[in-house]
Design a protein around this motif. Structure first.
Motif, mmCIF file in Angstrom:
data_model
loop_
_atom_site.group_PDB
_atom_site.id
_atom_site.type_symbol
_atom_site.label_atom_id
_atom_site.label_comp_id
_atom_site.label_asym_id
_atom_site.label_seq_id
_atom_site.Cartn_x
_atom_site.Cartn_y
_atom_site.Cartn_z
ATOM 1 N N ASP A 128 42.503 34.635 43.937
ATOM 2 C CA ASP A 128 41.177 33.558 43.658
ATOM 3 C C ASP A 128 41.695 32.178 43.719
ATOM 4 O O ASP A 128 40.765 31.234 43.938
ATOM 5 N N ASP A 129 42.670 31.775 43.609
ATOM 6 C CA ASP A 129 43.376 30.293 43.613
ATOM 7 C C ASP A 129 43.420 29.816 45.037
ATOM 8 O O ASP A 129 43.823 30.363 45.972
ATOM 9 N N ASP A 130 42.588 28.745 45.171
ATOM 10 C CA ASP A 130 42.646 28.046 46.578
ATOM 11 C C ASP A 130 44.002 27.669 47.157
ATOM 12 O O ASP A 130 44.223 28.057 48.314
#
Lengths: 151, 187
Positions: A128-130
Protein backbone atom coordinates in the motif's frame (compact mmCIF):
# COMPACT_ATOMS: atom_id res chain seq x y z
CA UNK A 1 -32.34 -102.98 -64.33
CA UNK A 2 -32.58 -105.42 -61.46
CA UNK A 3 -35.87 -107.21 -61.79
CA UNK A 4 -37.77 -108.57 -58.86
CA UNK A 5 -37.44 -112.34 -58.88
CA UNK A 6 -39.38 -112.92 -55.65
CA UNK A 7 -42.92 -114.22 -55.26
CA UNK A 8 -45.47 -112.50 -57.46
CA UNK A 9 -47.08 -109.92 -55.26
CA UNK A 10 -49.71 -109.19 -57.89
CA UNK A 11 -51.42 -112.59 -57.74
CA UNK A 12 -54.27 -111.00 -55.76
CA UNK A 13 -54.40 -107.98 -58.06
CA UNK A 14 -55.46 -109.23 -61.53
CA UNK A 15 -56.16 -105.77 -62.98
CA UNK A 16 -52.75 -104.47 -61.98
CA UNK A 17 -51.17 -107.67 -63.22
CA UNK A 18 -52.72 -107.26 -66.66
CA UNK A 19 -51.56 -103.65 -66.97
CA UNK A 20 -47.97 -104.25 -66.00
CA UNK A 21 -45.21 -103.22 -68.37
CA UNK A 22 -47.15 -100.62 -70.33
CA UNK A 23 -45.88 -97.05 -70.36
CA UNK A 24 -48.54 -94.57 -71.47
CA UNK A 25 -46.36 -91.50 -71.06
CA UNK A 26 -45.12 -90.11 -74.36
CA UNK A 27 -41.90 -88.10 -74.55
CA UNK A 28 -41.65 -85.27 -77.11
CA UNK A 29 -39.64 -86.18 -80.22
CA UNK A 30 -35.91 -85.59 -79.93
CA UNK A 31 -36.07 -84.81 -76.22
CA UNK A 32 -33.40 -87.35 -75.24
CA UNK A 33 -31.14 -86.18 -78.08
CA UNK A 34 -31.09 -82.55 -77.00
CA UNK A 35 -31.33 -82.99 -73.24
CA UNK A 36 -27.68 -84.06 -72.57
CA UNK A 37 -26.40 -81.00 -74.39
CA UNK A 38 -28.76 -78.68 -72.50
CA UNK A 39 -27.88 -80.08 -69.10
CA UNK A 40 -24.16 -79.99 -69.89
CA UNK A 41 -24.39 -76.31 -70.80
CA UNK A 42 -26.01 -75.62 -67.43
CA UNK A 43 -23.40 -77.67 -65.60
CA UNK A 44 -20.55 -75.80 -67.28
CA UNK A 45 -22.23 -72.47 -66.57
CA UNK A 46 -22.26 -73.44 -62.90
CA UNK A 47 -18.51 -74.01 -62.92
CA UNK A 48 -17.11 -71.33 -65.23
CA UNK A 49 -17.07 -67.74 -63.97
CA UNK A 50 -19.41 -65.53 -65.96
CA UNK A 51 -17.56 -63.31 -68.47
CA UNK A 52 -17.73 -59.59 -67.80
CA UNK A 53 -20.03 -57.51 -69.99
CA UNK A 54 -18.11 -55.26 -72.49
CA UNK A 55 -19.07 -52.03 -70.69
CA UNK A 56 -17.81 -53.49 -67.41
CA UNK A 57 -14.52 -54.48 -69.01
CA UNK A 58 -13.95 -50.82 -69.97
CA UNK A 59 -15.46 -49.23 -66.88
CA UNK A 60 -13.52 -51.22 -64.29
CA UNK A 61 -9.97 -50.07 -65.27
CA UNK A 62 -11.28 -46.54 -65.84
CA UNK A 63 -12.67 -46.46 -62.29
CA UNK A 64 -9.42 -47.81 -60.85
CA UNK A 65 -7.30 -45.24 -62.74
CA UNK A 66 -9.65 -42.42 -61.77
CA UNK A 67 -9.49 -43.38 -58.10
CA UNK A 68 -5.69 -43.51 -58.20
CA UNK A 69 -5.51 -40.06 -59.85
CA UNK A 70 -7.83 -38.62 -57.20
CA UNK A 71 -5.74 -40.05 -54.37
CA UNK A 72 -2.53 -38.72 -55.96
CA UNK A 73 -4.10 -35.26 -56.39
CA UNK A 74 -5.19 -35.13 -52.76
CA UNK A 75 -1.72 -36.18 -51.63
CA UNK A 76 -0.11 -33.30 -53.57
CA UNK A 77 -2.67 -30.73 -52.37
CA UNK A 78 -2.28 -31.56 -48.68
CA UNK A 79 1.25 -32.80 -48.05
CA UNK A 80 1.96 -34.45 -44.74
CA UNK A 81 4.24 -32.42 -42.36
CA UNK A 82 7.92 -33.27 -42.55
CA UNK A 83 9.32 -35.01 -39.45
CA UNK A 84 11.40 -31.92 -38.40
CA UNK A 85 8.79 -29.33 -39.25
CA UNK A 86 7.15 -28.38 -35.96
CA UNK A 87 5.16 -25.46 -37.33
CA UNK A 88 2.05 -27.52 -37.63
CA UNK A 89 2.28 -28.75 -34.06
CA UNK A 90 0.45 -27.10 -31.21
CA UNK A 91 2.82 -26.08 -28.42
CA UNK A 92 2.16 -25.21 -24.81
CA UNK A 93 4.17 -22.31 -23.41
CA UNK A 94 4.59 -21.11 -19.86
CA UNK A 95 3.85 -17.39 -19.50
CA UNK A 96 5.12 -15.20 -16.64
CA UNK A 97 3.39 -11.95 -15.70
CA UNK A 98 6.34 -10.09 -17.21
CA UNK A 99 5.77 -11.86 -20.51
CA UNK A 100 2.14 -10.82 -20.43
CA UNK A 101 3.07 -7.16 -19.79
CA UNK A 102 5.62 -7.22 -22.59
CA UNK A 103 3.25 -8.73 -25.06
CA UNK A 104 0.71 -5.96 -24.46
CA UNK A 105 -2.01 -8.22 -23.05
CA UNK A 106 -4.58 -6.42 -20.94
CA UNK A 107 -3.72 -7.61 -17.39
CA UNK A 108 -7.17 -6.82 -16.01
CA UNK A 109 -8.83 -9.00 -18.61
CA UNK A 110 -6.49 -11.82 -17.71
CA UNK A 111 -7.20 -11.35 -14.03
CA UNK A 112 -10.92 -11.42 -14.67
CA UNK A 113 -10.61 -14.60 -16.71
CA UNK A 114 -8.36 -16.43 -14.28
CA UNK A 115 -10.22 -15.42 -11.10
CA UNK A 116 -8.83 -14.30 -7.73
CA UNK A 117 -7.20 -17.63 -6.82
CA UNK A 118 -4.72 -17.75 -9.64
CA UNK A 119 -1.00 -17.39 -8.95
CA UNK A 120 -0.81 -14.33 -11.21
CA UNK A 121 -2.61 -12.31 -8.51
CA UNK A 122 0.10 -13.14 -5.96
CA UNK A 123 2.85 -11.99 -8.23
CA UNK A 124 1.41 -8.54 -9.05
CA UNK A 125 0.19 -7.80 -5.55
CA UNK A 126 1.79 -4.48 -4.45
CA UNK A 127 2.22 -2.97 -0.99
CA UNK A 128 0.00 0.00 0.00
CA UNK A 129 2.88 2.37 0.73
CA UNK A 130 3.89 4.44 -2.35
CA UNK A 131 7.55 4.54 -1.42
CA UNK A 132 7.63 0.85 -0.95
CA UNK A 133 6.00 0.44 -4.38
CA UNK A 134 8.56 2.66 -6.05
CA UNK A 135 11.36 0.83 -4.31
CA UNK A 136 9.90 -2.48 -5.44
CA UNK A 137 9.59 -1.36 -9.02
CA UNK A 138 13.12 -0.01 -9.10
CA UNK A 139 14.37 -3.20 -7.58
CA UNK A 140 12.50 -5.36 -10.14
CA UNK A 141 13.82 -3.27 -13.08
CA UNK A 142 10.38 -2.75 -14.55
CA UNK A 143 9.39 -0.03 -17.04
CA UNK A 144 8.89 2.59 -14.33
CA UNK A 145 7.47 5.39 -16.48
CA UNK A 146 4.75 3.29 -17.90
CA UNK A 147 3.74 2.01 -14.54
CA UNK A 148 3.67 5.49 -12.98
CA UNK A 149 1.40 6.59 -15.78
CA UNK A 150 -0.83 3.64 -15.16
CA UNK A 151 -0.98 4.23 -11.38
CA UNK B 1 -22.62 -96.99 -78.63
CA UNK B 2 -22.37 -99.56 -75.84
CA UNK B 3 -22.76 -98.38 -72.27
CA UNK B 4 -19.64 -97.92 -70.20
CA UNK B 5 -19.36 -99.46 -66.75
CA UNK B 6 -19.66 -97.22 -63.69
CA UNK B 7 -15.94 -97.41 -62.96
CA UNK B 8 -15.03 -96.56 -66.57
CA UNK B 9 -17.36 -93.56 -66.47
CA UNK B 10 -15.95 -92.39 -63.14
CA UNK B 11 -12.36 -92.78 -64.35
CA UNK B 12 -13.14 -90.63 -67.36
CA UNK B 13 -14.95 -88.07 -65.21
CA UNK B 14 -12.01 -87.67 -62.85
CA UNK B 15 -9.65 -86.74 -65.68
CA UNK B 16 -9.88 -83.06 -66.50
CA UNK B 17 -9.54 -83.57 -70.25
CA UNK B 18 -12.38 -86.14 -70.46
CA UNK B 19 -14.62 -84.76 -67.72
CA UNK B 20 -17.21 -83.16 -70.02
CA UNK B 21 -17.25 -86.16 -72.31
CA UNK B 22 -17.82 -88.52 -69.38
CA UNK B 23 -20.65 -86.40 -68.03
CA UNK B 24 -22.31 -86.36 -71.43
CA UNK B 25 -22.08 -90.14 -71.57
CA UNK B 26 -23.47 -90.47 -68.08
CA UNK B 27 -26.49 -88.31 -68.92
CA UNK B 28 -27.12 -90.29 -72.11
CA UNK B 29 -26.78 -93.57 -70.24
CA UNK B 30 -29.21 -92.84 -67.42
CA UNK B 31 -31.57 -90.11 -68.62
CA UNK B 32 -34.36 -92.34 -69.90
CA UNK B 33 -34.68 -94.53 -66.83
CA UNK B 34 -34.53 -91.59 -64.44
CA UNK B 35 -36.96 -89.59 -66.57
CA UNK B 36 -39.47 -92.45 -66.53
CA UNK B 37 -39.47 -92.54 -62.74
CA UNK B 38 -39.68 -88.76 -62.38
CA UNK B 39 -42.42 -88.45 -64.99
CA UNK B 40 -44.56 -90.98 -63.15
CA UNK B 41 -44.04 -89.02 -59.95
CA UNK B 42 -44.77 -85.49 -61.23
CA UNK B 43 -46.88 -86.39 -64.32
CA UNK B 44 -46.18 -83.30 -66.40
CA UNK B 45 -43.37 -83.46 -69.00
CA UNK B 46 -42.02 -79.94 -68.41
CA UNK B 47 -41.89 -80.45 -64.67
CA UNK B 48 -40.23 -83.83 -65.17
CA UNK B 49 -37.64 -82.17 -67.40
CA UNK B 50 -36.85 -79.56 -64.71
CA UNK B 51 -36.51 -82.20 -62.02
CA UNK B 52 -34.32 -84.39 -64.23
CA UNK B 53 -32.11 -81.40 -64.97
CA UNK B 54 -31.68 -80.73 -61.24
CA UNK B 55 -30.79 -84.38 -60.72
CA UNK B 56 -27.94 -84.24 -63.21
CA UNK B 57 -26.72 -80.86 -61.99
CA UNK B 58 -26.50 -82.31 -58.49
CA UNK B 59 -24.71 -85.32 -59.90
CA UNK B 60 -22.24 -82.99 -61.65
CA UNK B 61 -21.32 -81.27 -58.39
CA UNK B 62 -21.40 -84.47 -56.31
CA UNK B 63 -19.63 -86.96 -58.59
CA UNK B 64 -16.17 -86.05 -57.28
CA UNK B 65 -17.19 -87.23 -53.84
CA UNK B 66 -18.96 -90.36 -55.10
CA UNK B 67 -17.57 -93.55 -53.58
CA UNK B 68 -16.95 -96.32 -56.08
CA UNK B 69 -18.25 -98.98 -53.68
CA UNK B 70 -21.81 -97.78 -54.29
CA UNK B 71 -23.71 -98.29 -57.54
CA UNK B 72 -23.84 -95.20 -59.70
CA UNK B 73 -27.37 -95.95 -60.82
CA UNK B 74 -28.63 -96.32 -57.22
CA UNK B 75 -26.95 -93.06 -56.31
CA UNK B 76 -28.52 -91.23 -59.26
CA UNK B 77 -31.86 -92.83 -58.53
CA UNK B 78 -31.66 -91.66 -54.92
CA UNK B 79 -31.12 -88.09 -56.11
CA UNK B 80 -34.07 -88.46 -58.50
CA UNK B 81 -36.24 -89.86 -55.70
CA UNK B 82 -35.39 -87.00 -53.34
CA UNK B 83 -35.77 -84.35 -56.01
CA UNK B 84 -39.17 -85.68 -57.02
CA UNK B 85 -40.43 -85.66 -53.44
CA UNK B 86 -39.03 -82.15 -52.95
CA UNK B 87 -40.76 -81.00 -56.11
CA UNK B 88 -44.11 -82.34 -54.92
CA UNK B 89 -43.58 -80.72 -51.51
CA UNK B 90 -42.80 -77.38 -53.13
CA UNK B 91 -45.83 -77.72 -55.35
CA UNK B 92 -48.00 -78.27 -52.29
CA UNK B 93 -46.45 -75.29 -50.48
CA UNK B 94 -46.86 -73.11 -53.56
CA UNK B 95 -50.51 -73.97 -53.91
CA UNK B 96 -51.25 -73.76 -50.15
CA UNK B 97 -53.70 -76.58 -50.63
CA UNK B 98 -54.55 -80.01 -49.32
CA UNK B 99 -53.40 -83.40 -50.57
CA UNK B 100 -56.65 -83.80 -52.51
CA UNK B 101 -56.16 -80.51 -54.33
CA UNK B 102 -52.67 -81.46 -55.43
CA UNK B 103 -54.03 -84.77 -56.69
CA UNK B 104 -56.72 -82.86 -58.54
CA UNK B 105 -54.08 -80.68 -60.21
CA UNK B 106 -52.05 -83.73 -61.22
CA UNK B 107 -55.07 -85.48 -62.73
CA UNK B 108 -56.03 -82.33 -64.61
CA UNK B 109 -52.50 -82.23 -66.02
CA UNK B 110 -52.87 -85.85 -67.00
CA UNK B 111 -56.21 -85.27 -68.73
CA UNK B 112 -54.97 -82.23 -70.64
CA UNK B 113 -51.55 -83.63 -71.43
CA UNK B 114 -50.90 -84.28 -75.10
CA UNK B 115 -48.13 -86.63 -74.05
CA UNK B 116 -50.29 -89.34 -72.54
CA UNK B 117 -51.18 -92.16 -74.91
CA UNK B 118 -52.88 -94.55 -72.52
CA UNK B 119 -56.40 -95.85 -72.84
CA UNK B 120 -59.16 -95.43 -70.25
CA UNK B 121 -57.89 -98.14 -67.94
CA UNK B 122 -54.34 -96.75 -68.12
CA UNK B 123 -55.66 -93.32 -67.25
CA UNK B 124 -57.54 -94.82 -64.39
CA UNK B 125 -54.38 -96.54 -63.16
CA UNK B 126 -52.42 -93.27 -63.24
CA UNK B 127 -55.15 -91.51 -61.29
CA UNK B 128 -55.09 -94.27 -58.72
CA UNK B 129 -51.30 -94.01 -58.40
CA UNK B 130 -51.62 -90.27 -57.88
CA UNK B 131 -53.95 -90.84 -54.99
CA UNK B 132 -51.18 -92.55 -53.04
CA UNK B 133 -49.13 -90.52 -50.56
CA UNK B 134 -45.87 -89.28 -52.14
CA UNK B 135 -43.52 -91.79 -50.52
CA UNK B 136 -45.82 -94.71 -51.18
CA UNK B 137 -46.20 -93.60 -54.76
CA UNK B 138 -42.43 -93.66 -55.10
CA UNK B 139 -42.30 -97.18 -53.66
CA UNK B 140 -45.08 -98.39 -55.93
CA UNK B 141 -43.48 -96.80 -59.00
CA UNK B 142 -40.08 -98.31 -58.32
CA UNK B 143 -41.52 -101.77 -57.75
CA UNK B 144 -44.46 -102.01 -60.12
CA UNK B 145 -43.23 -99.99 -63.10
CA UNK B 146 -39.46 -100.35 -62.77
CA UNK B 147 -39.33 -103.86 -61.27
CA UNK B 148 -36.61 -102.81 -58.84
CA UNK B 149 -35.35 -105.17 -56.13
CA UNK B 150 -36.25 -104.31 -52.55
CA UNK B 151 -32.56 -104.13 -51.60
CA UNK B 152 -31.94 -101.49 -54.24
CA UNK B 153 -35.10 -99.66 -53.22
CA UNK B 154 -33.82 -99.68 -49.66
CA UNK B 155 -30.57 -98.05 -50.79
CA UNK B 156 -32.50 -95.44 -52.73
CA UNK B 157 -35.06 -94.53 -50.09
CA UNK B 158 -33.13 -95.24 -46.90
CA UNK B 159 -36.07 -97.36 -45.69
CA UNK B 160 -35.84 -100.95 -44.47
CA UNK B 161 -36.79 -103.80 -46.83
CA UNK B 162 -39.58 -104.89 -44.48
CA UNK B 163 -41.14 -101.44 -44.42
CA UNK B 164 -40.90 -101.24 -48.22
CA UNK B 165 -42.60 -104.61 -48.70
CA UNK B 166 -45.38 -103.59 -46.37
CA UNK B 167 -45.81 -100.23 -48.12
CA UNK B 168 -45.93 -101.85 -51.56
CA UNK B 169 -48.39 -104.48 -50.43
CA UNK B 170 -50.75 -101.81 -49.08
CA UNK B 171 -50.37 -99.72 -52.25
CA UNK B 172 -51.21 -102.70 -54.49
CA UNK B 173 -54.28 -103.48 -52.43
CA UNK B 174 -55.52 -99.89 -52.54
CA UNK B 175 -54.95 -99.44 -56.27
CA UNK B 176 -56.55 -102.75 -57.20
CA UNK B 177 -59.55 -101.76 -55.15
CA UNK B 178 -59.74 -98.35 -56.81
CA UNK B 179 -59.37 -99.91 -60.26
CA UNK B 180 -62.22 -102.34 -59.70
CA UNK B 181 -64.57 -99.68 -58.39
CA UNK B 182 -65.72 -96.43 -59.92
CA UNK B 183 -64.05 -94.19 -57.30
CA UNK B 184 -61.23 -93.00 -59.55
CA UNK B 185 -62.91 -93.15 -62.91
CA UNK B 186 -64.26 -89.63 -63.34
CA UNK B 187 -64.66 -90.37 -67.05
Amino acid sequence: MELNDGPDELRDAPVLHSLRGKDPFVVPDGFFDSFPHAVQQQALAKVAPRPLAPWRRVLRPALILGSLALIAGLAVRWPAPAPNDTSALLTVQDWTPEDLVRSGVDIRSVQTLLGPDESLMDVVELPDDDHAVIAYLENEDLPFDLLIEDL
Amino acid sequence: MSDLSDSELLDLFRKEESRNYAFNLLVRQYQQRLYAFIRRMVTDHDEAKDVLQNVFLKAWTGLDGFRADAQLYSWLYRIAHNESLNHLRKMRRGLFVSEESVMEKLTTTLDSSEHFSGDAIQRKLQRAVMRLPDKQRAVFTMKYFEGMKYETMSEVTGTSVGALKSSYHIAVKKIEEWLTTDQTSGD
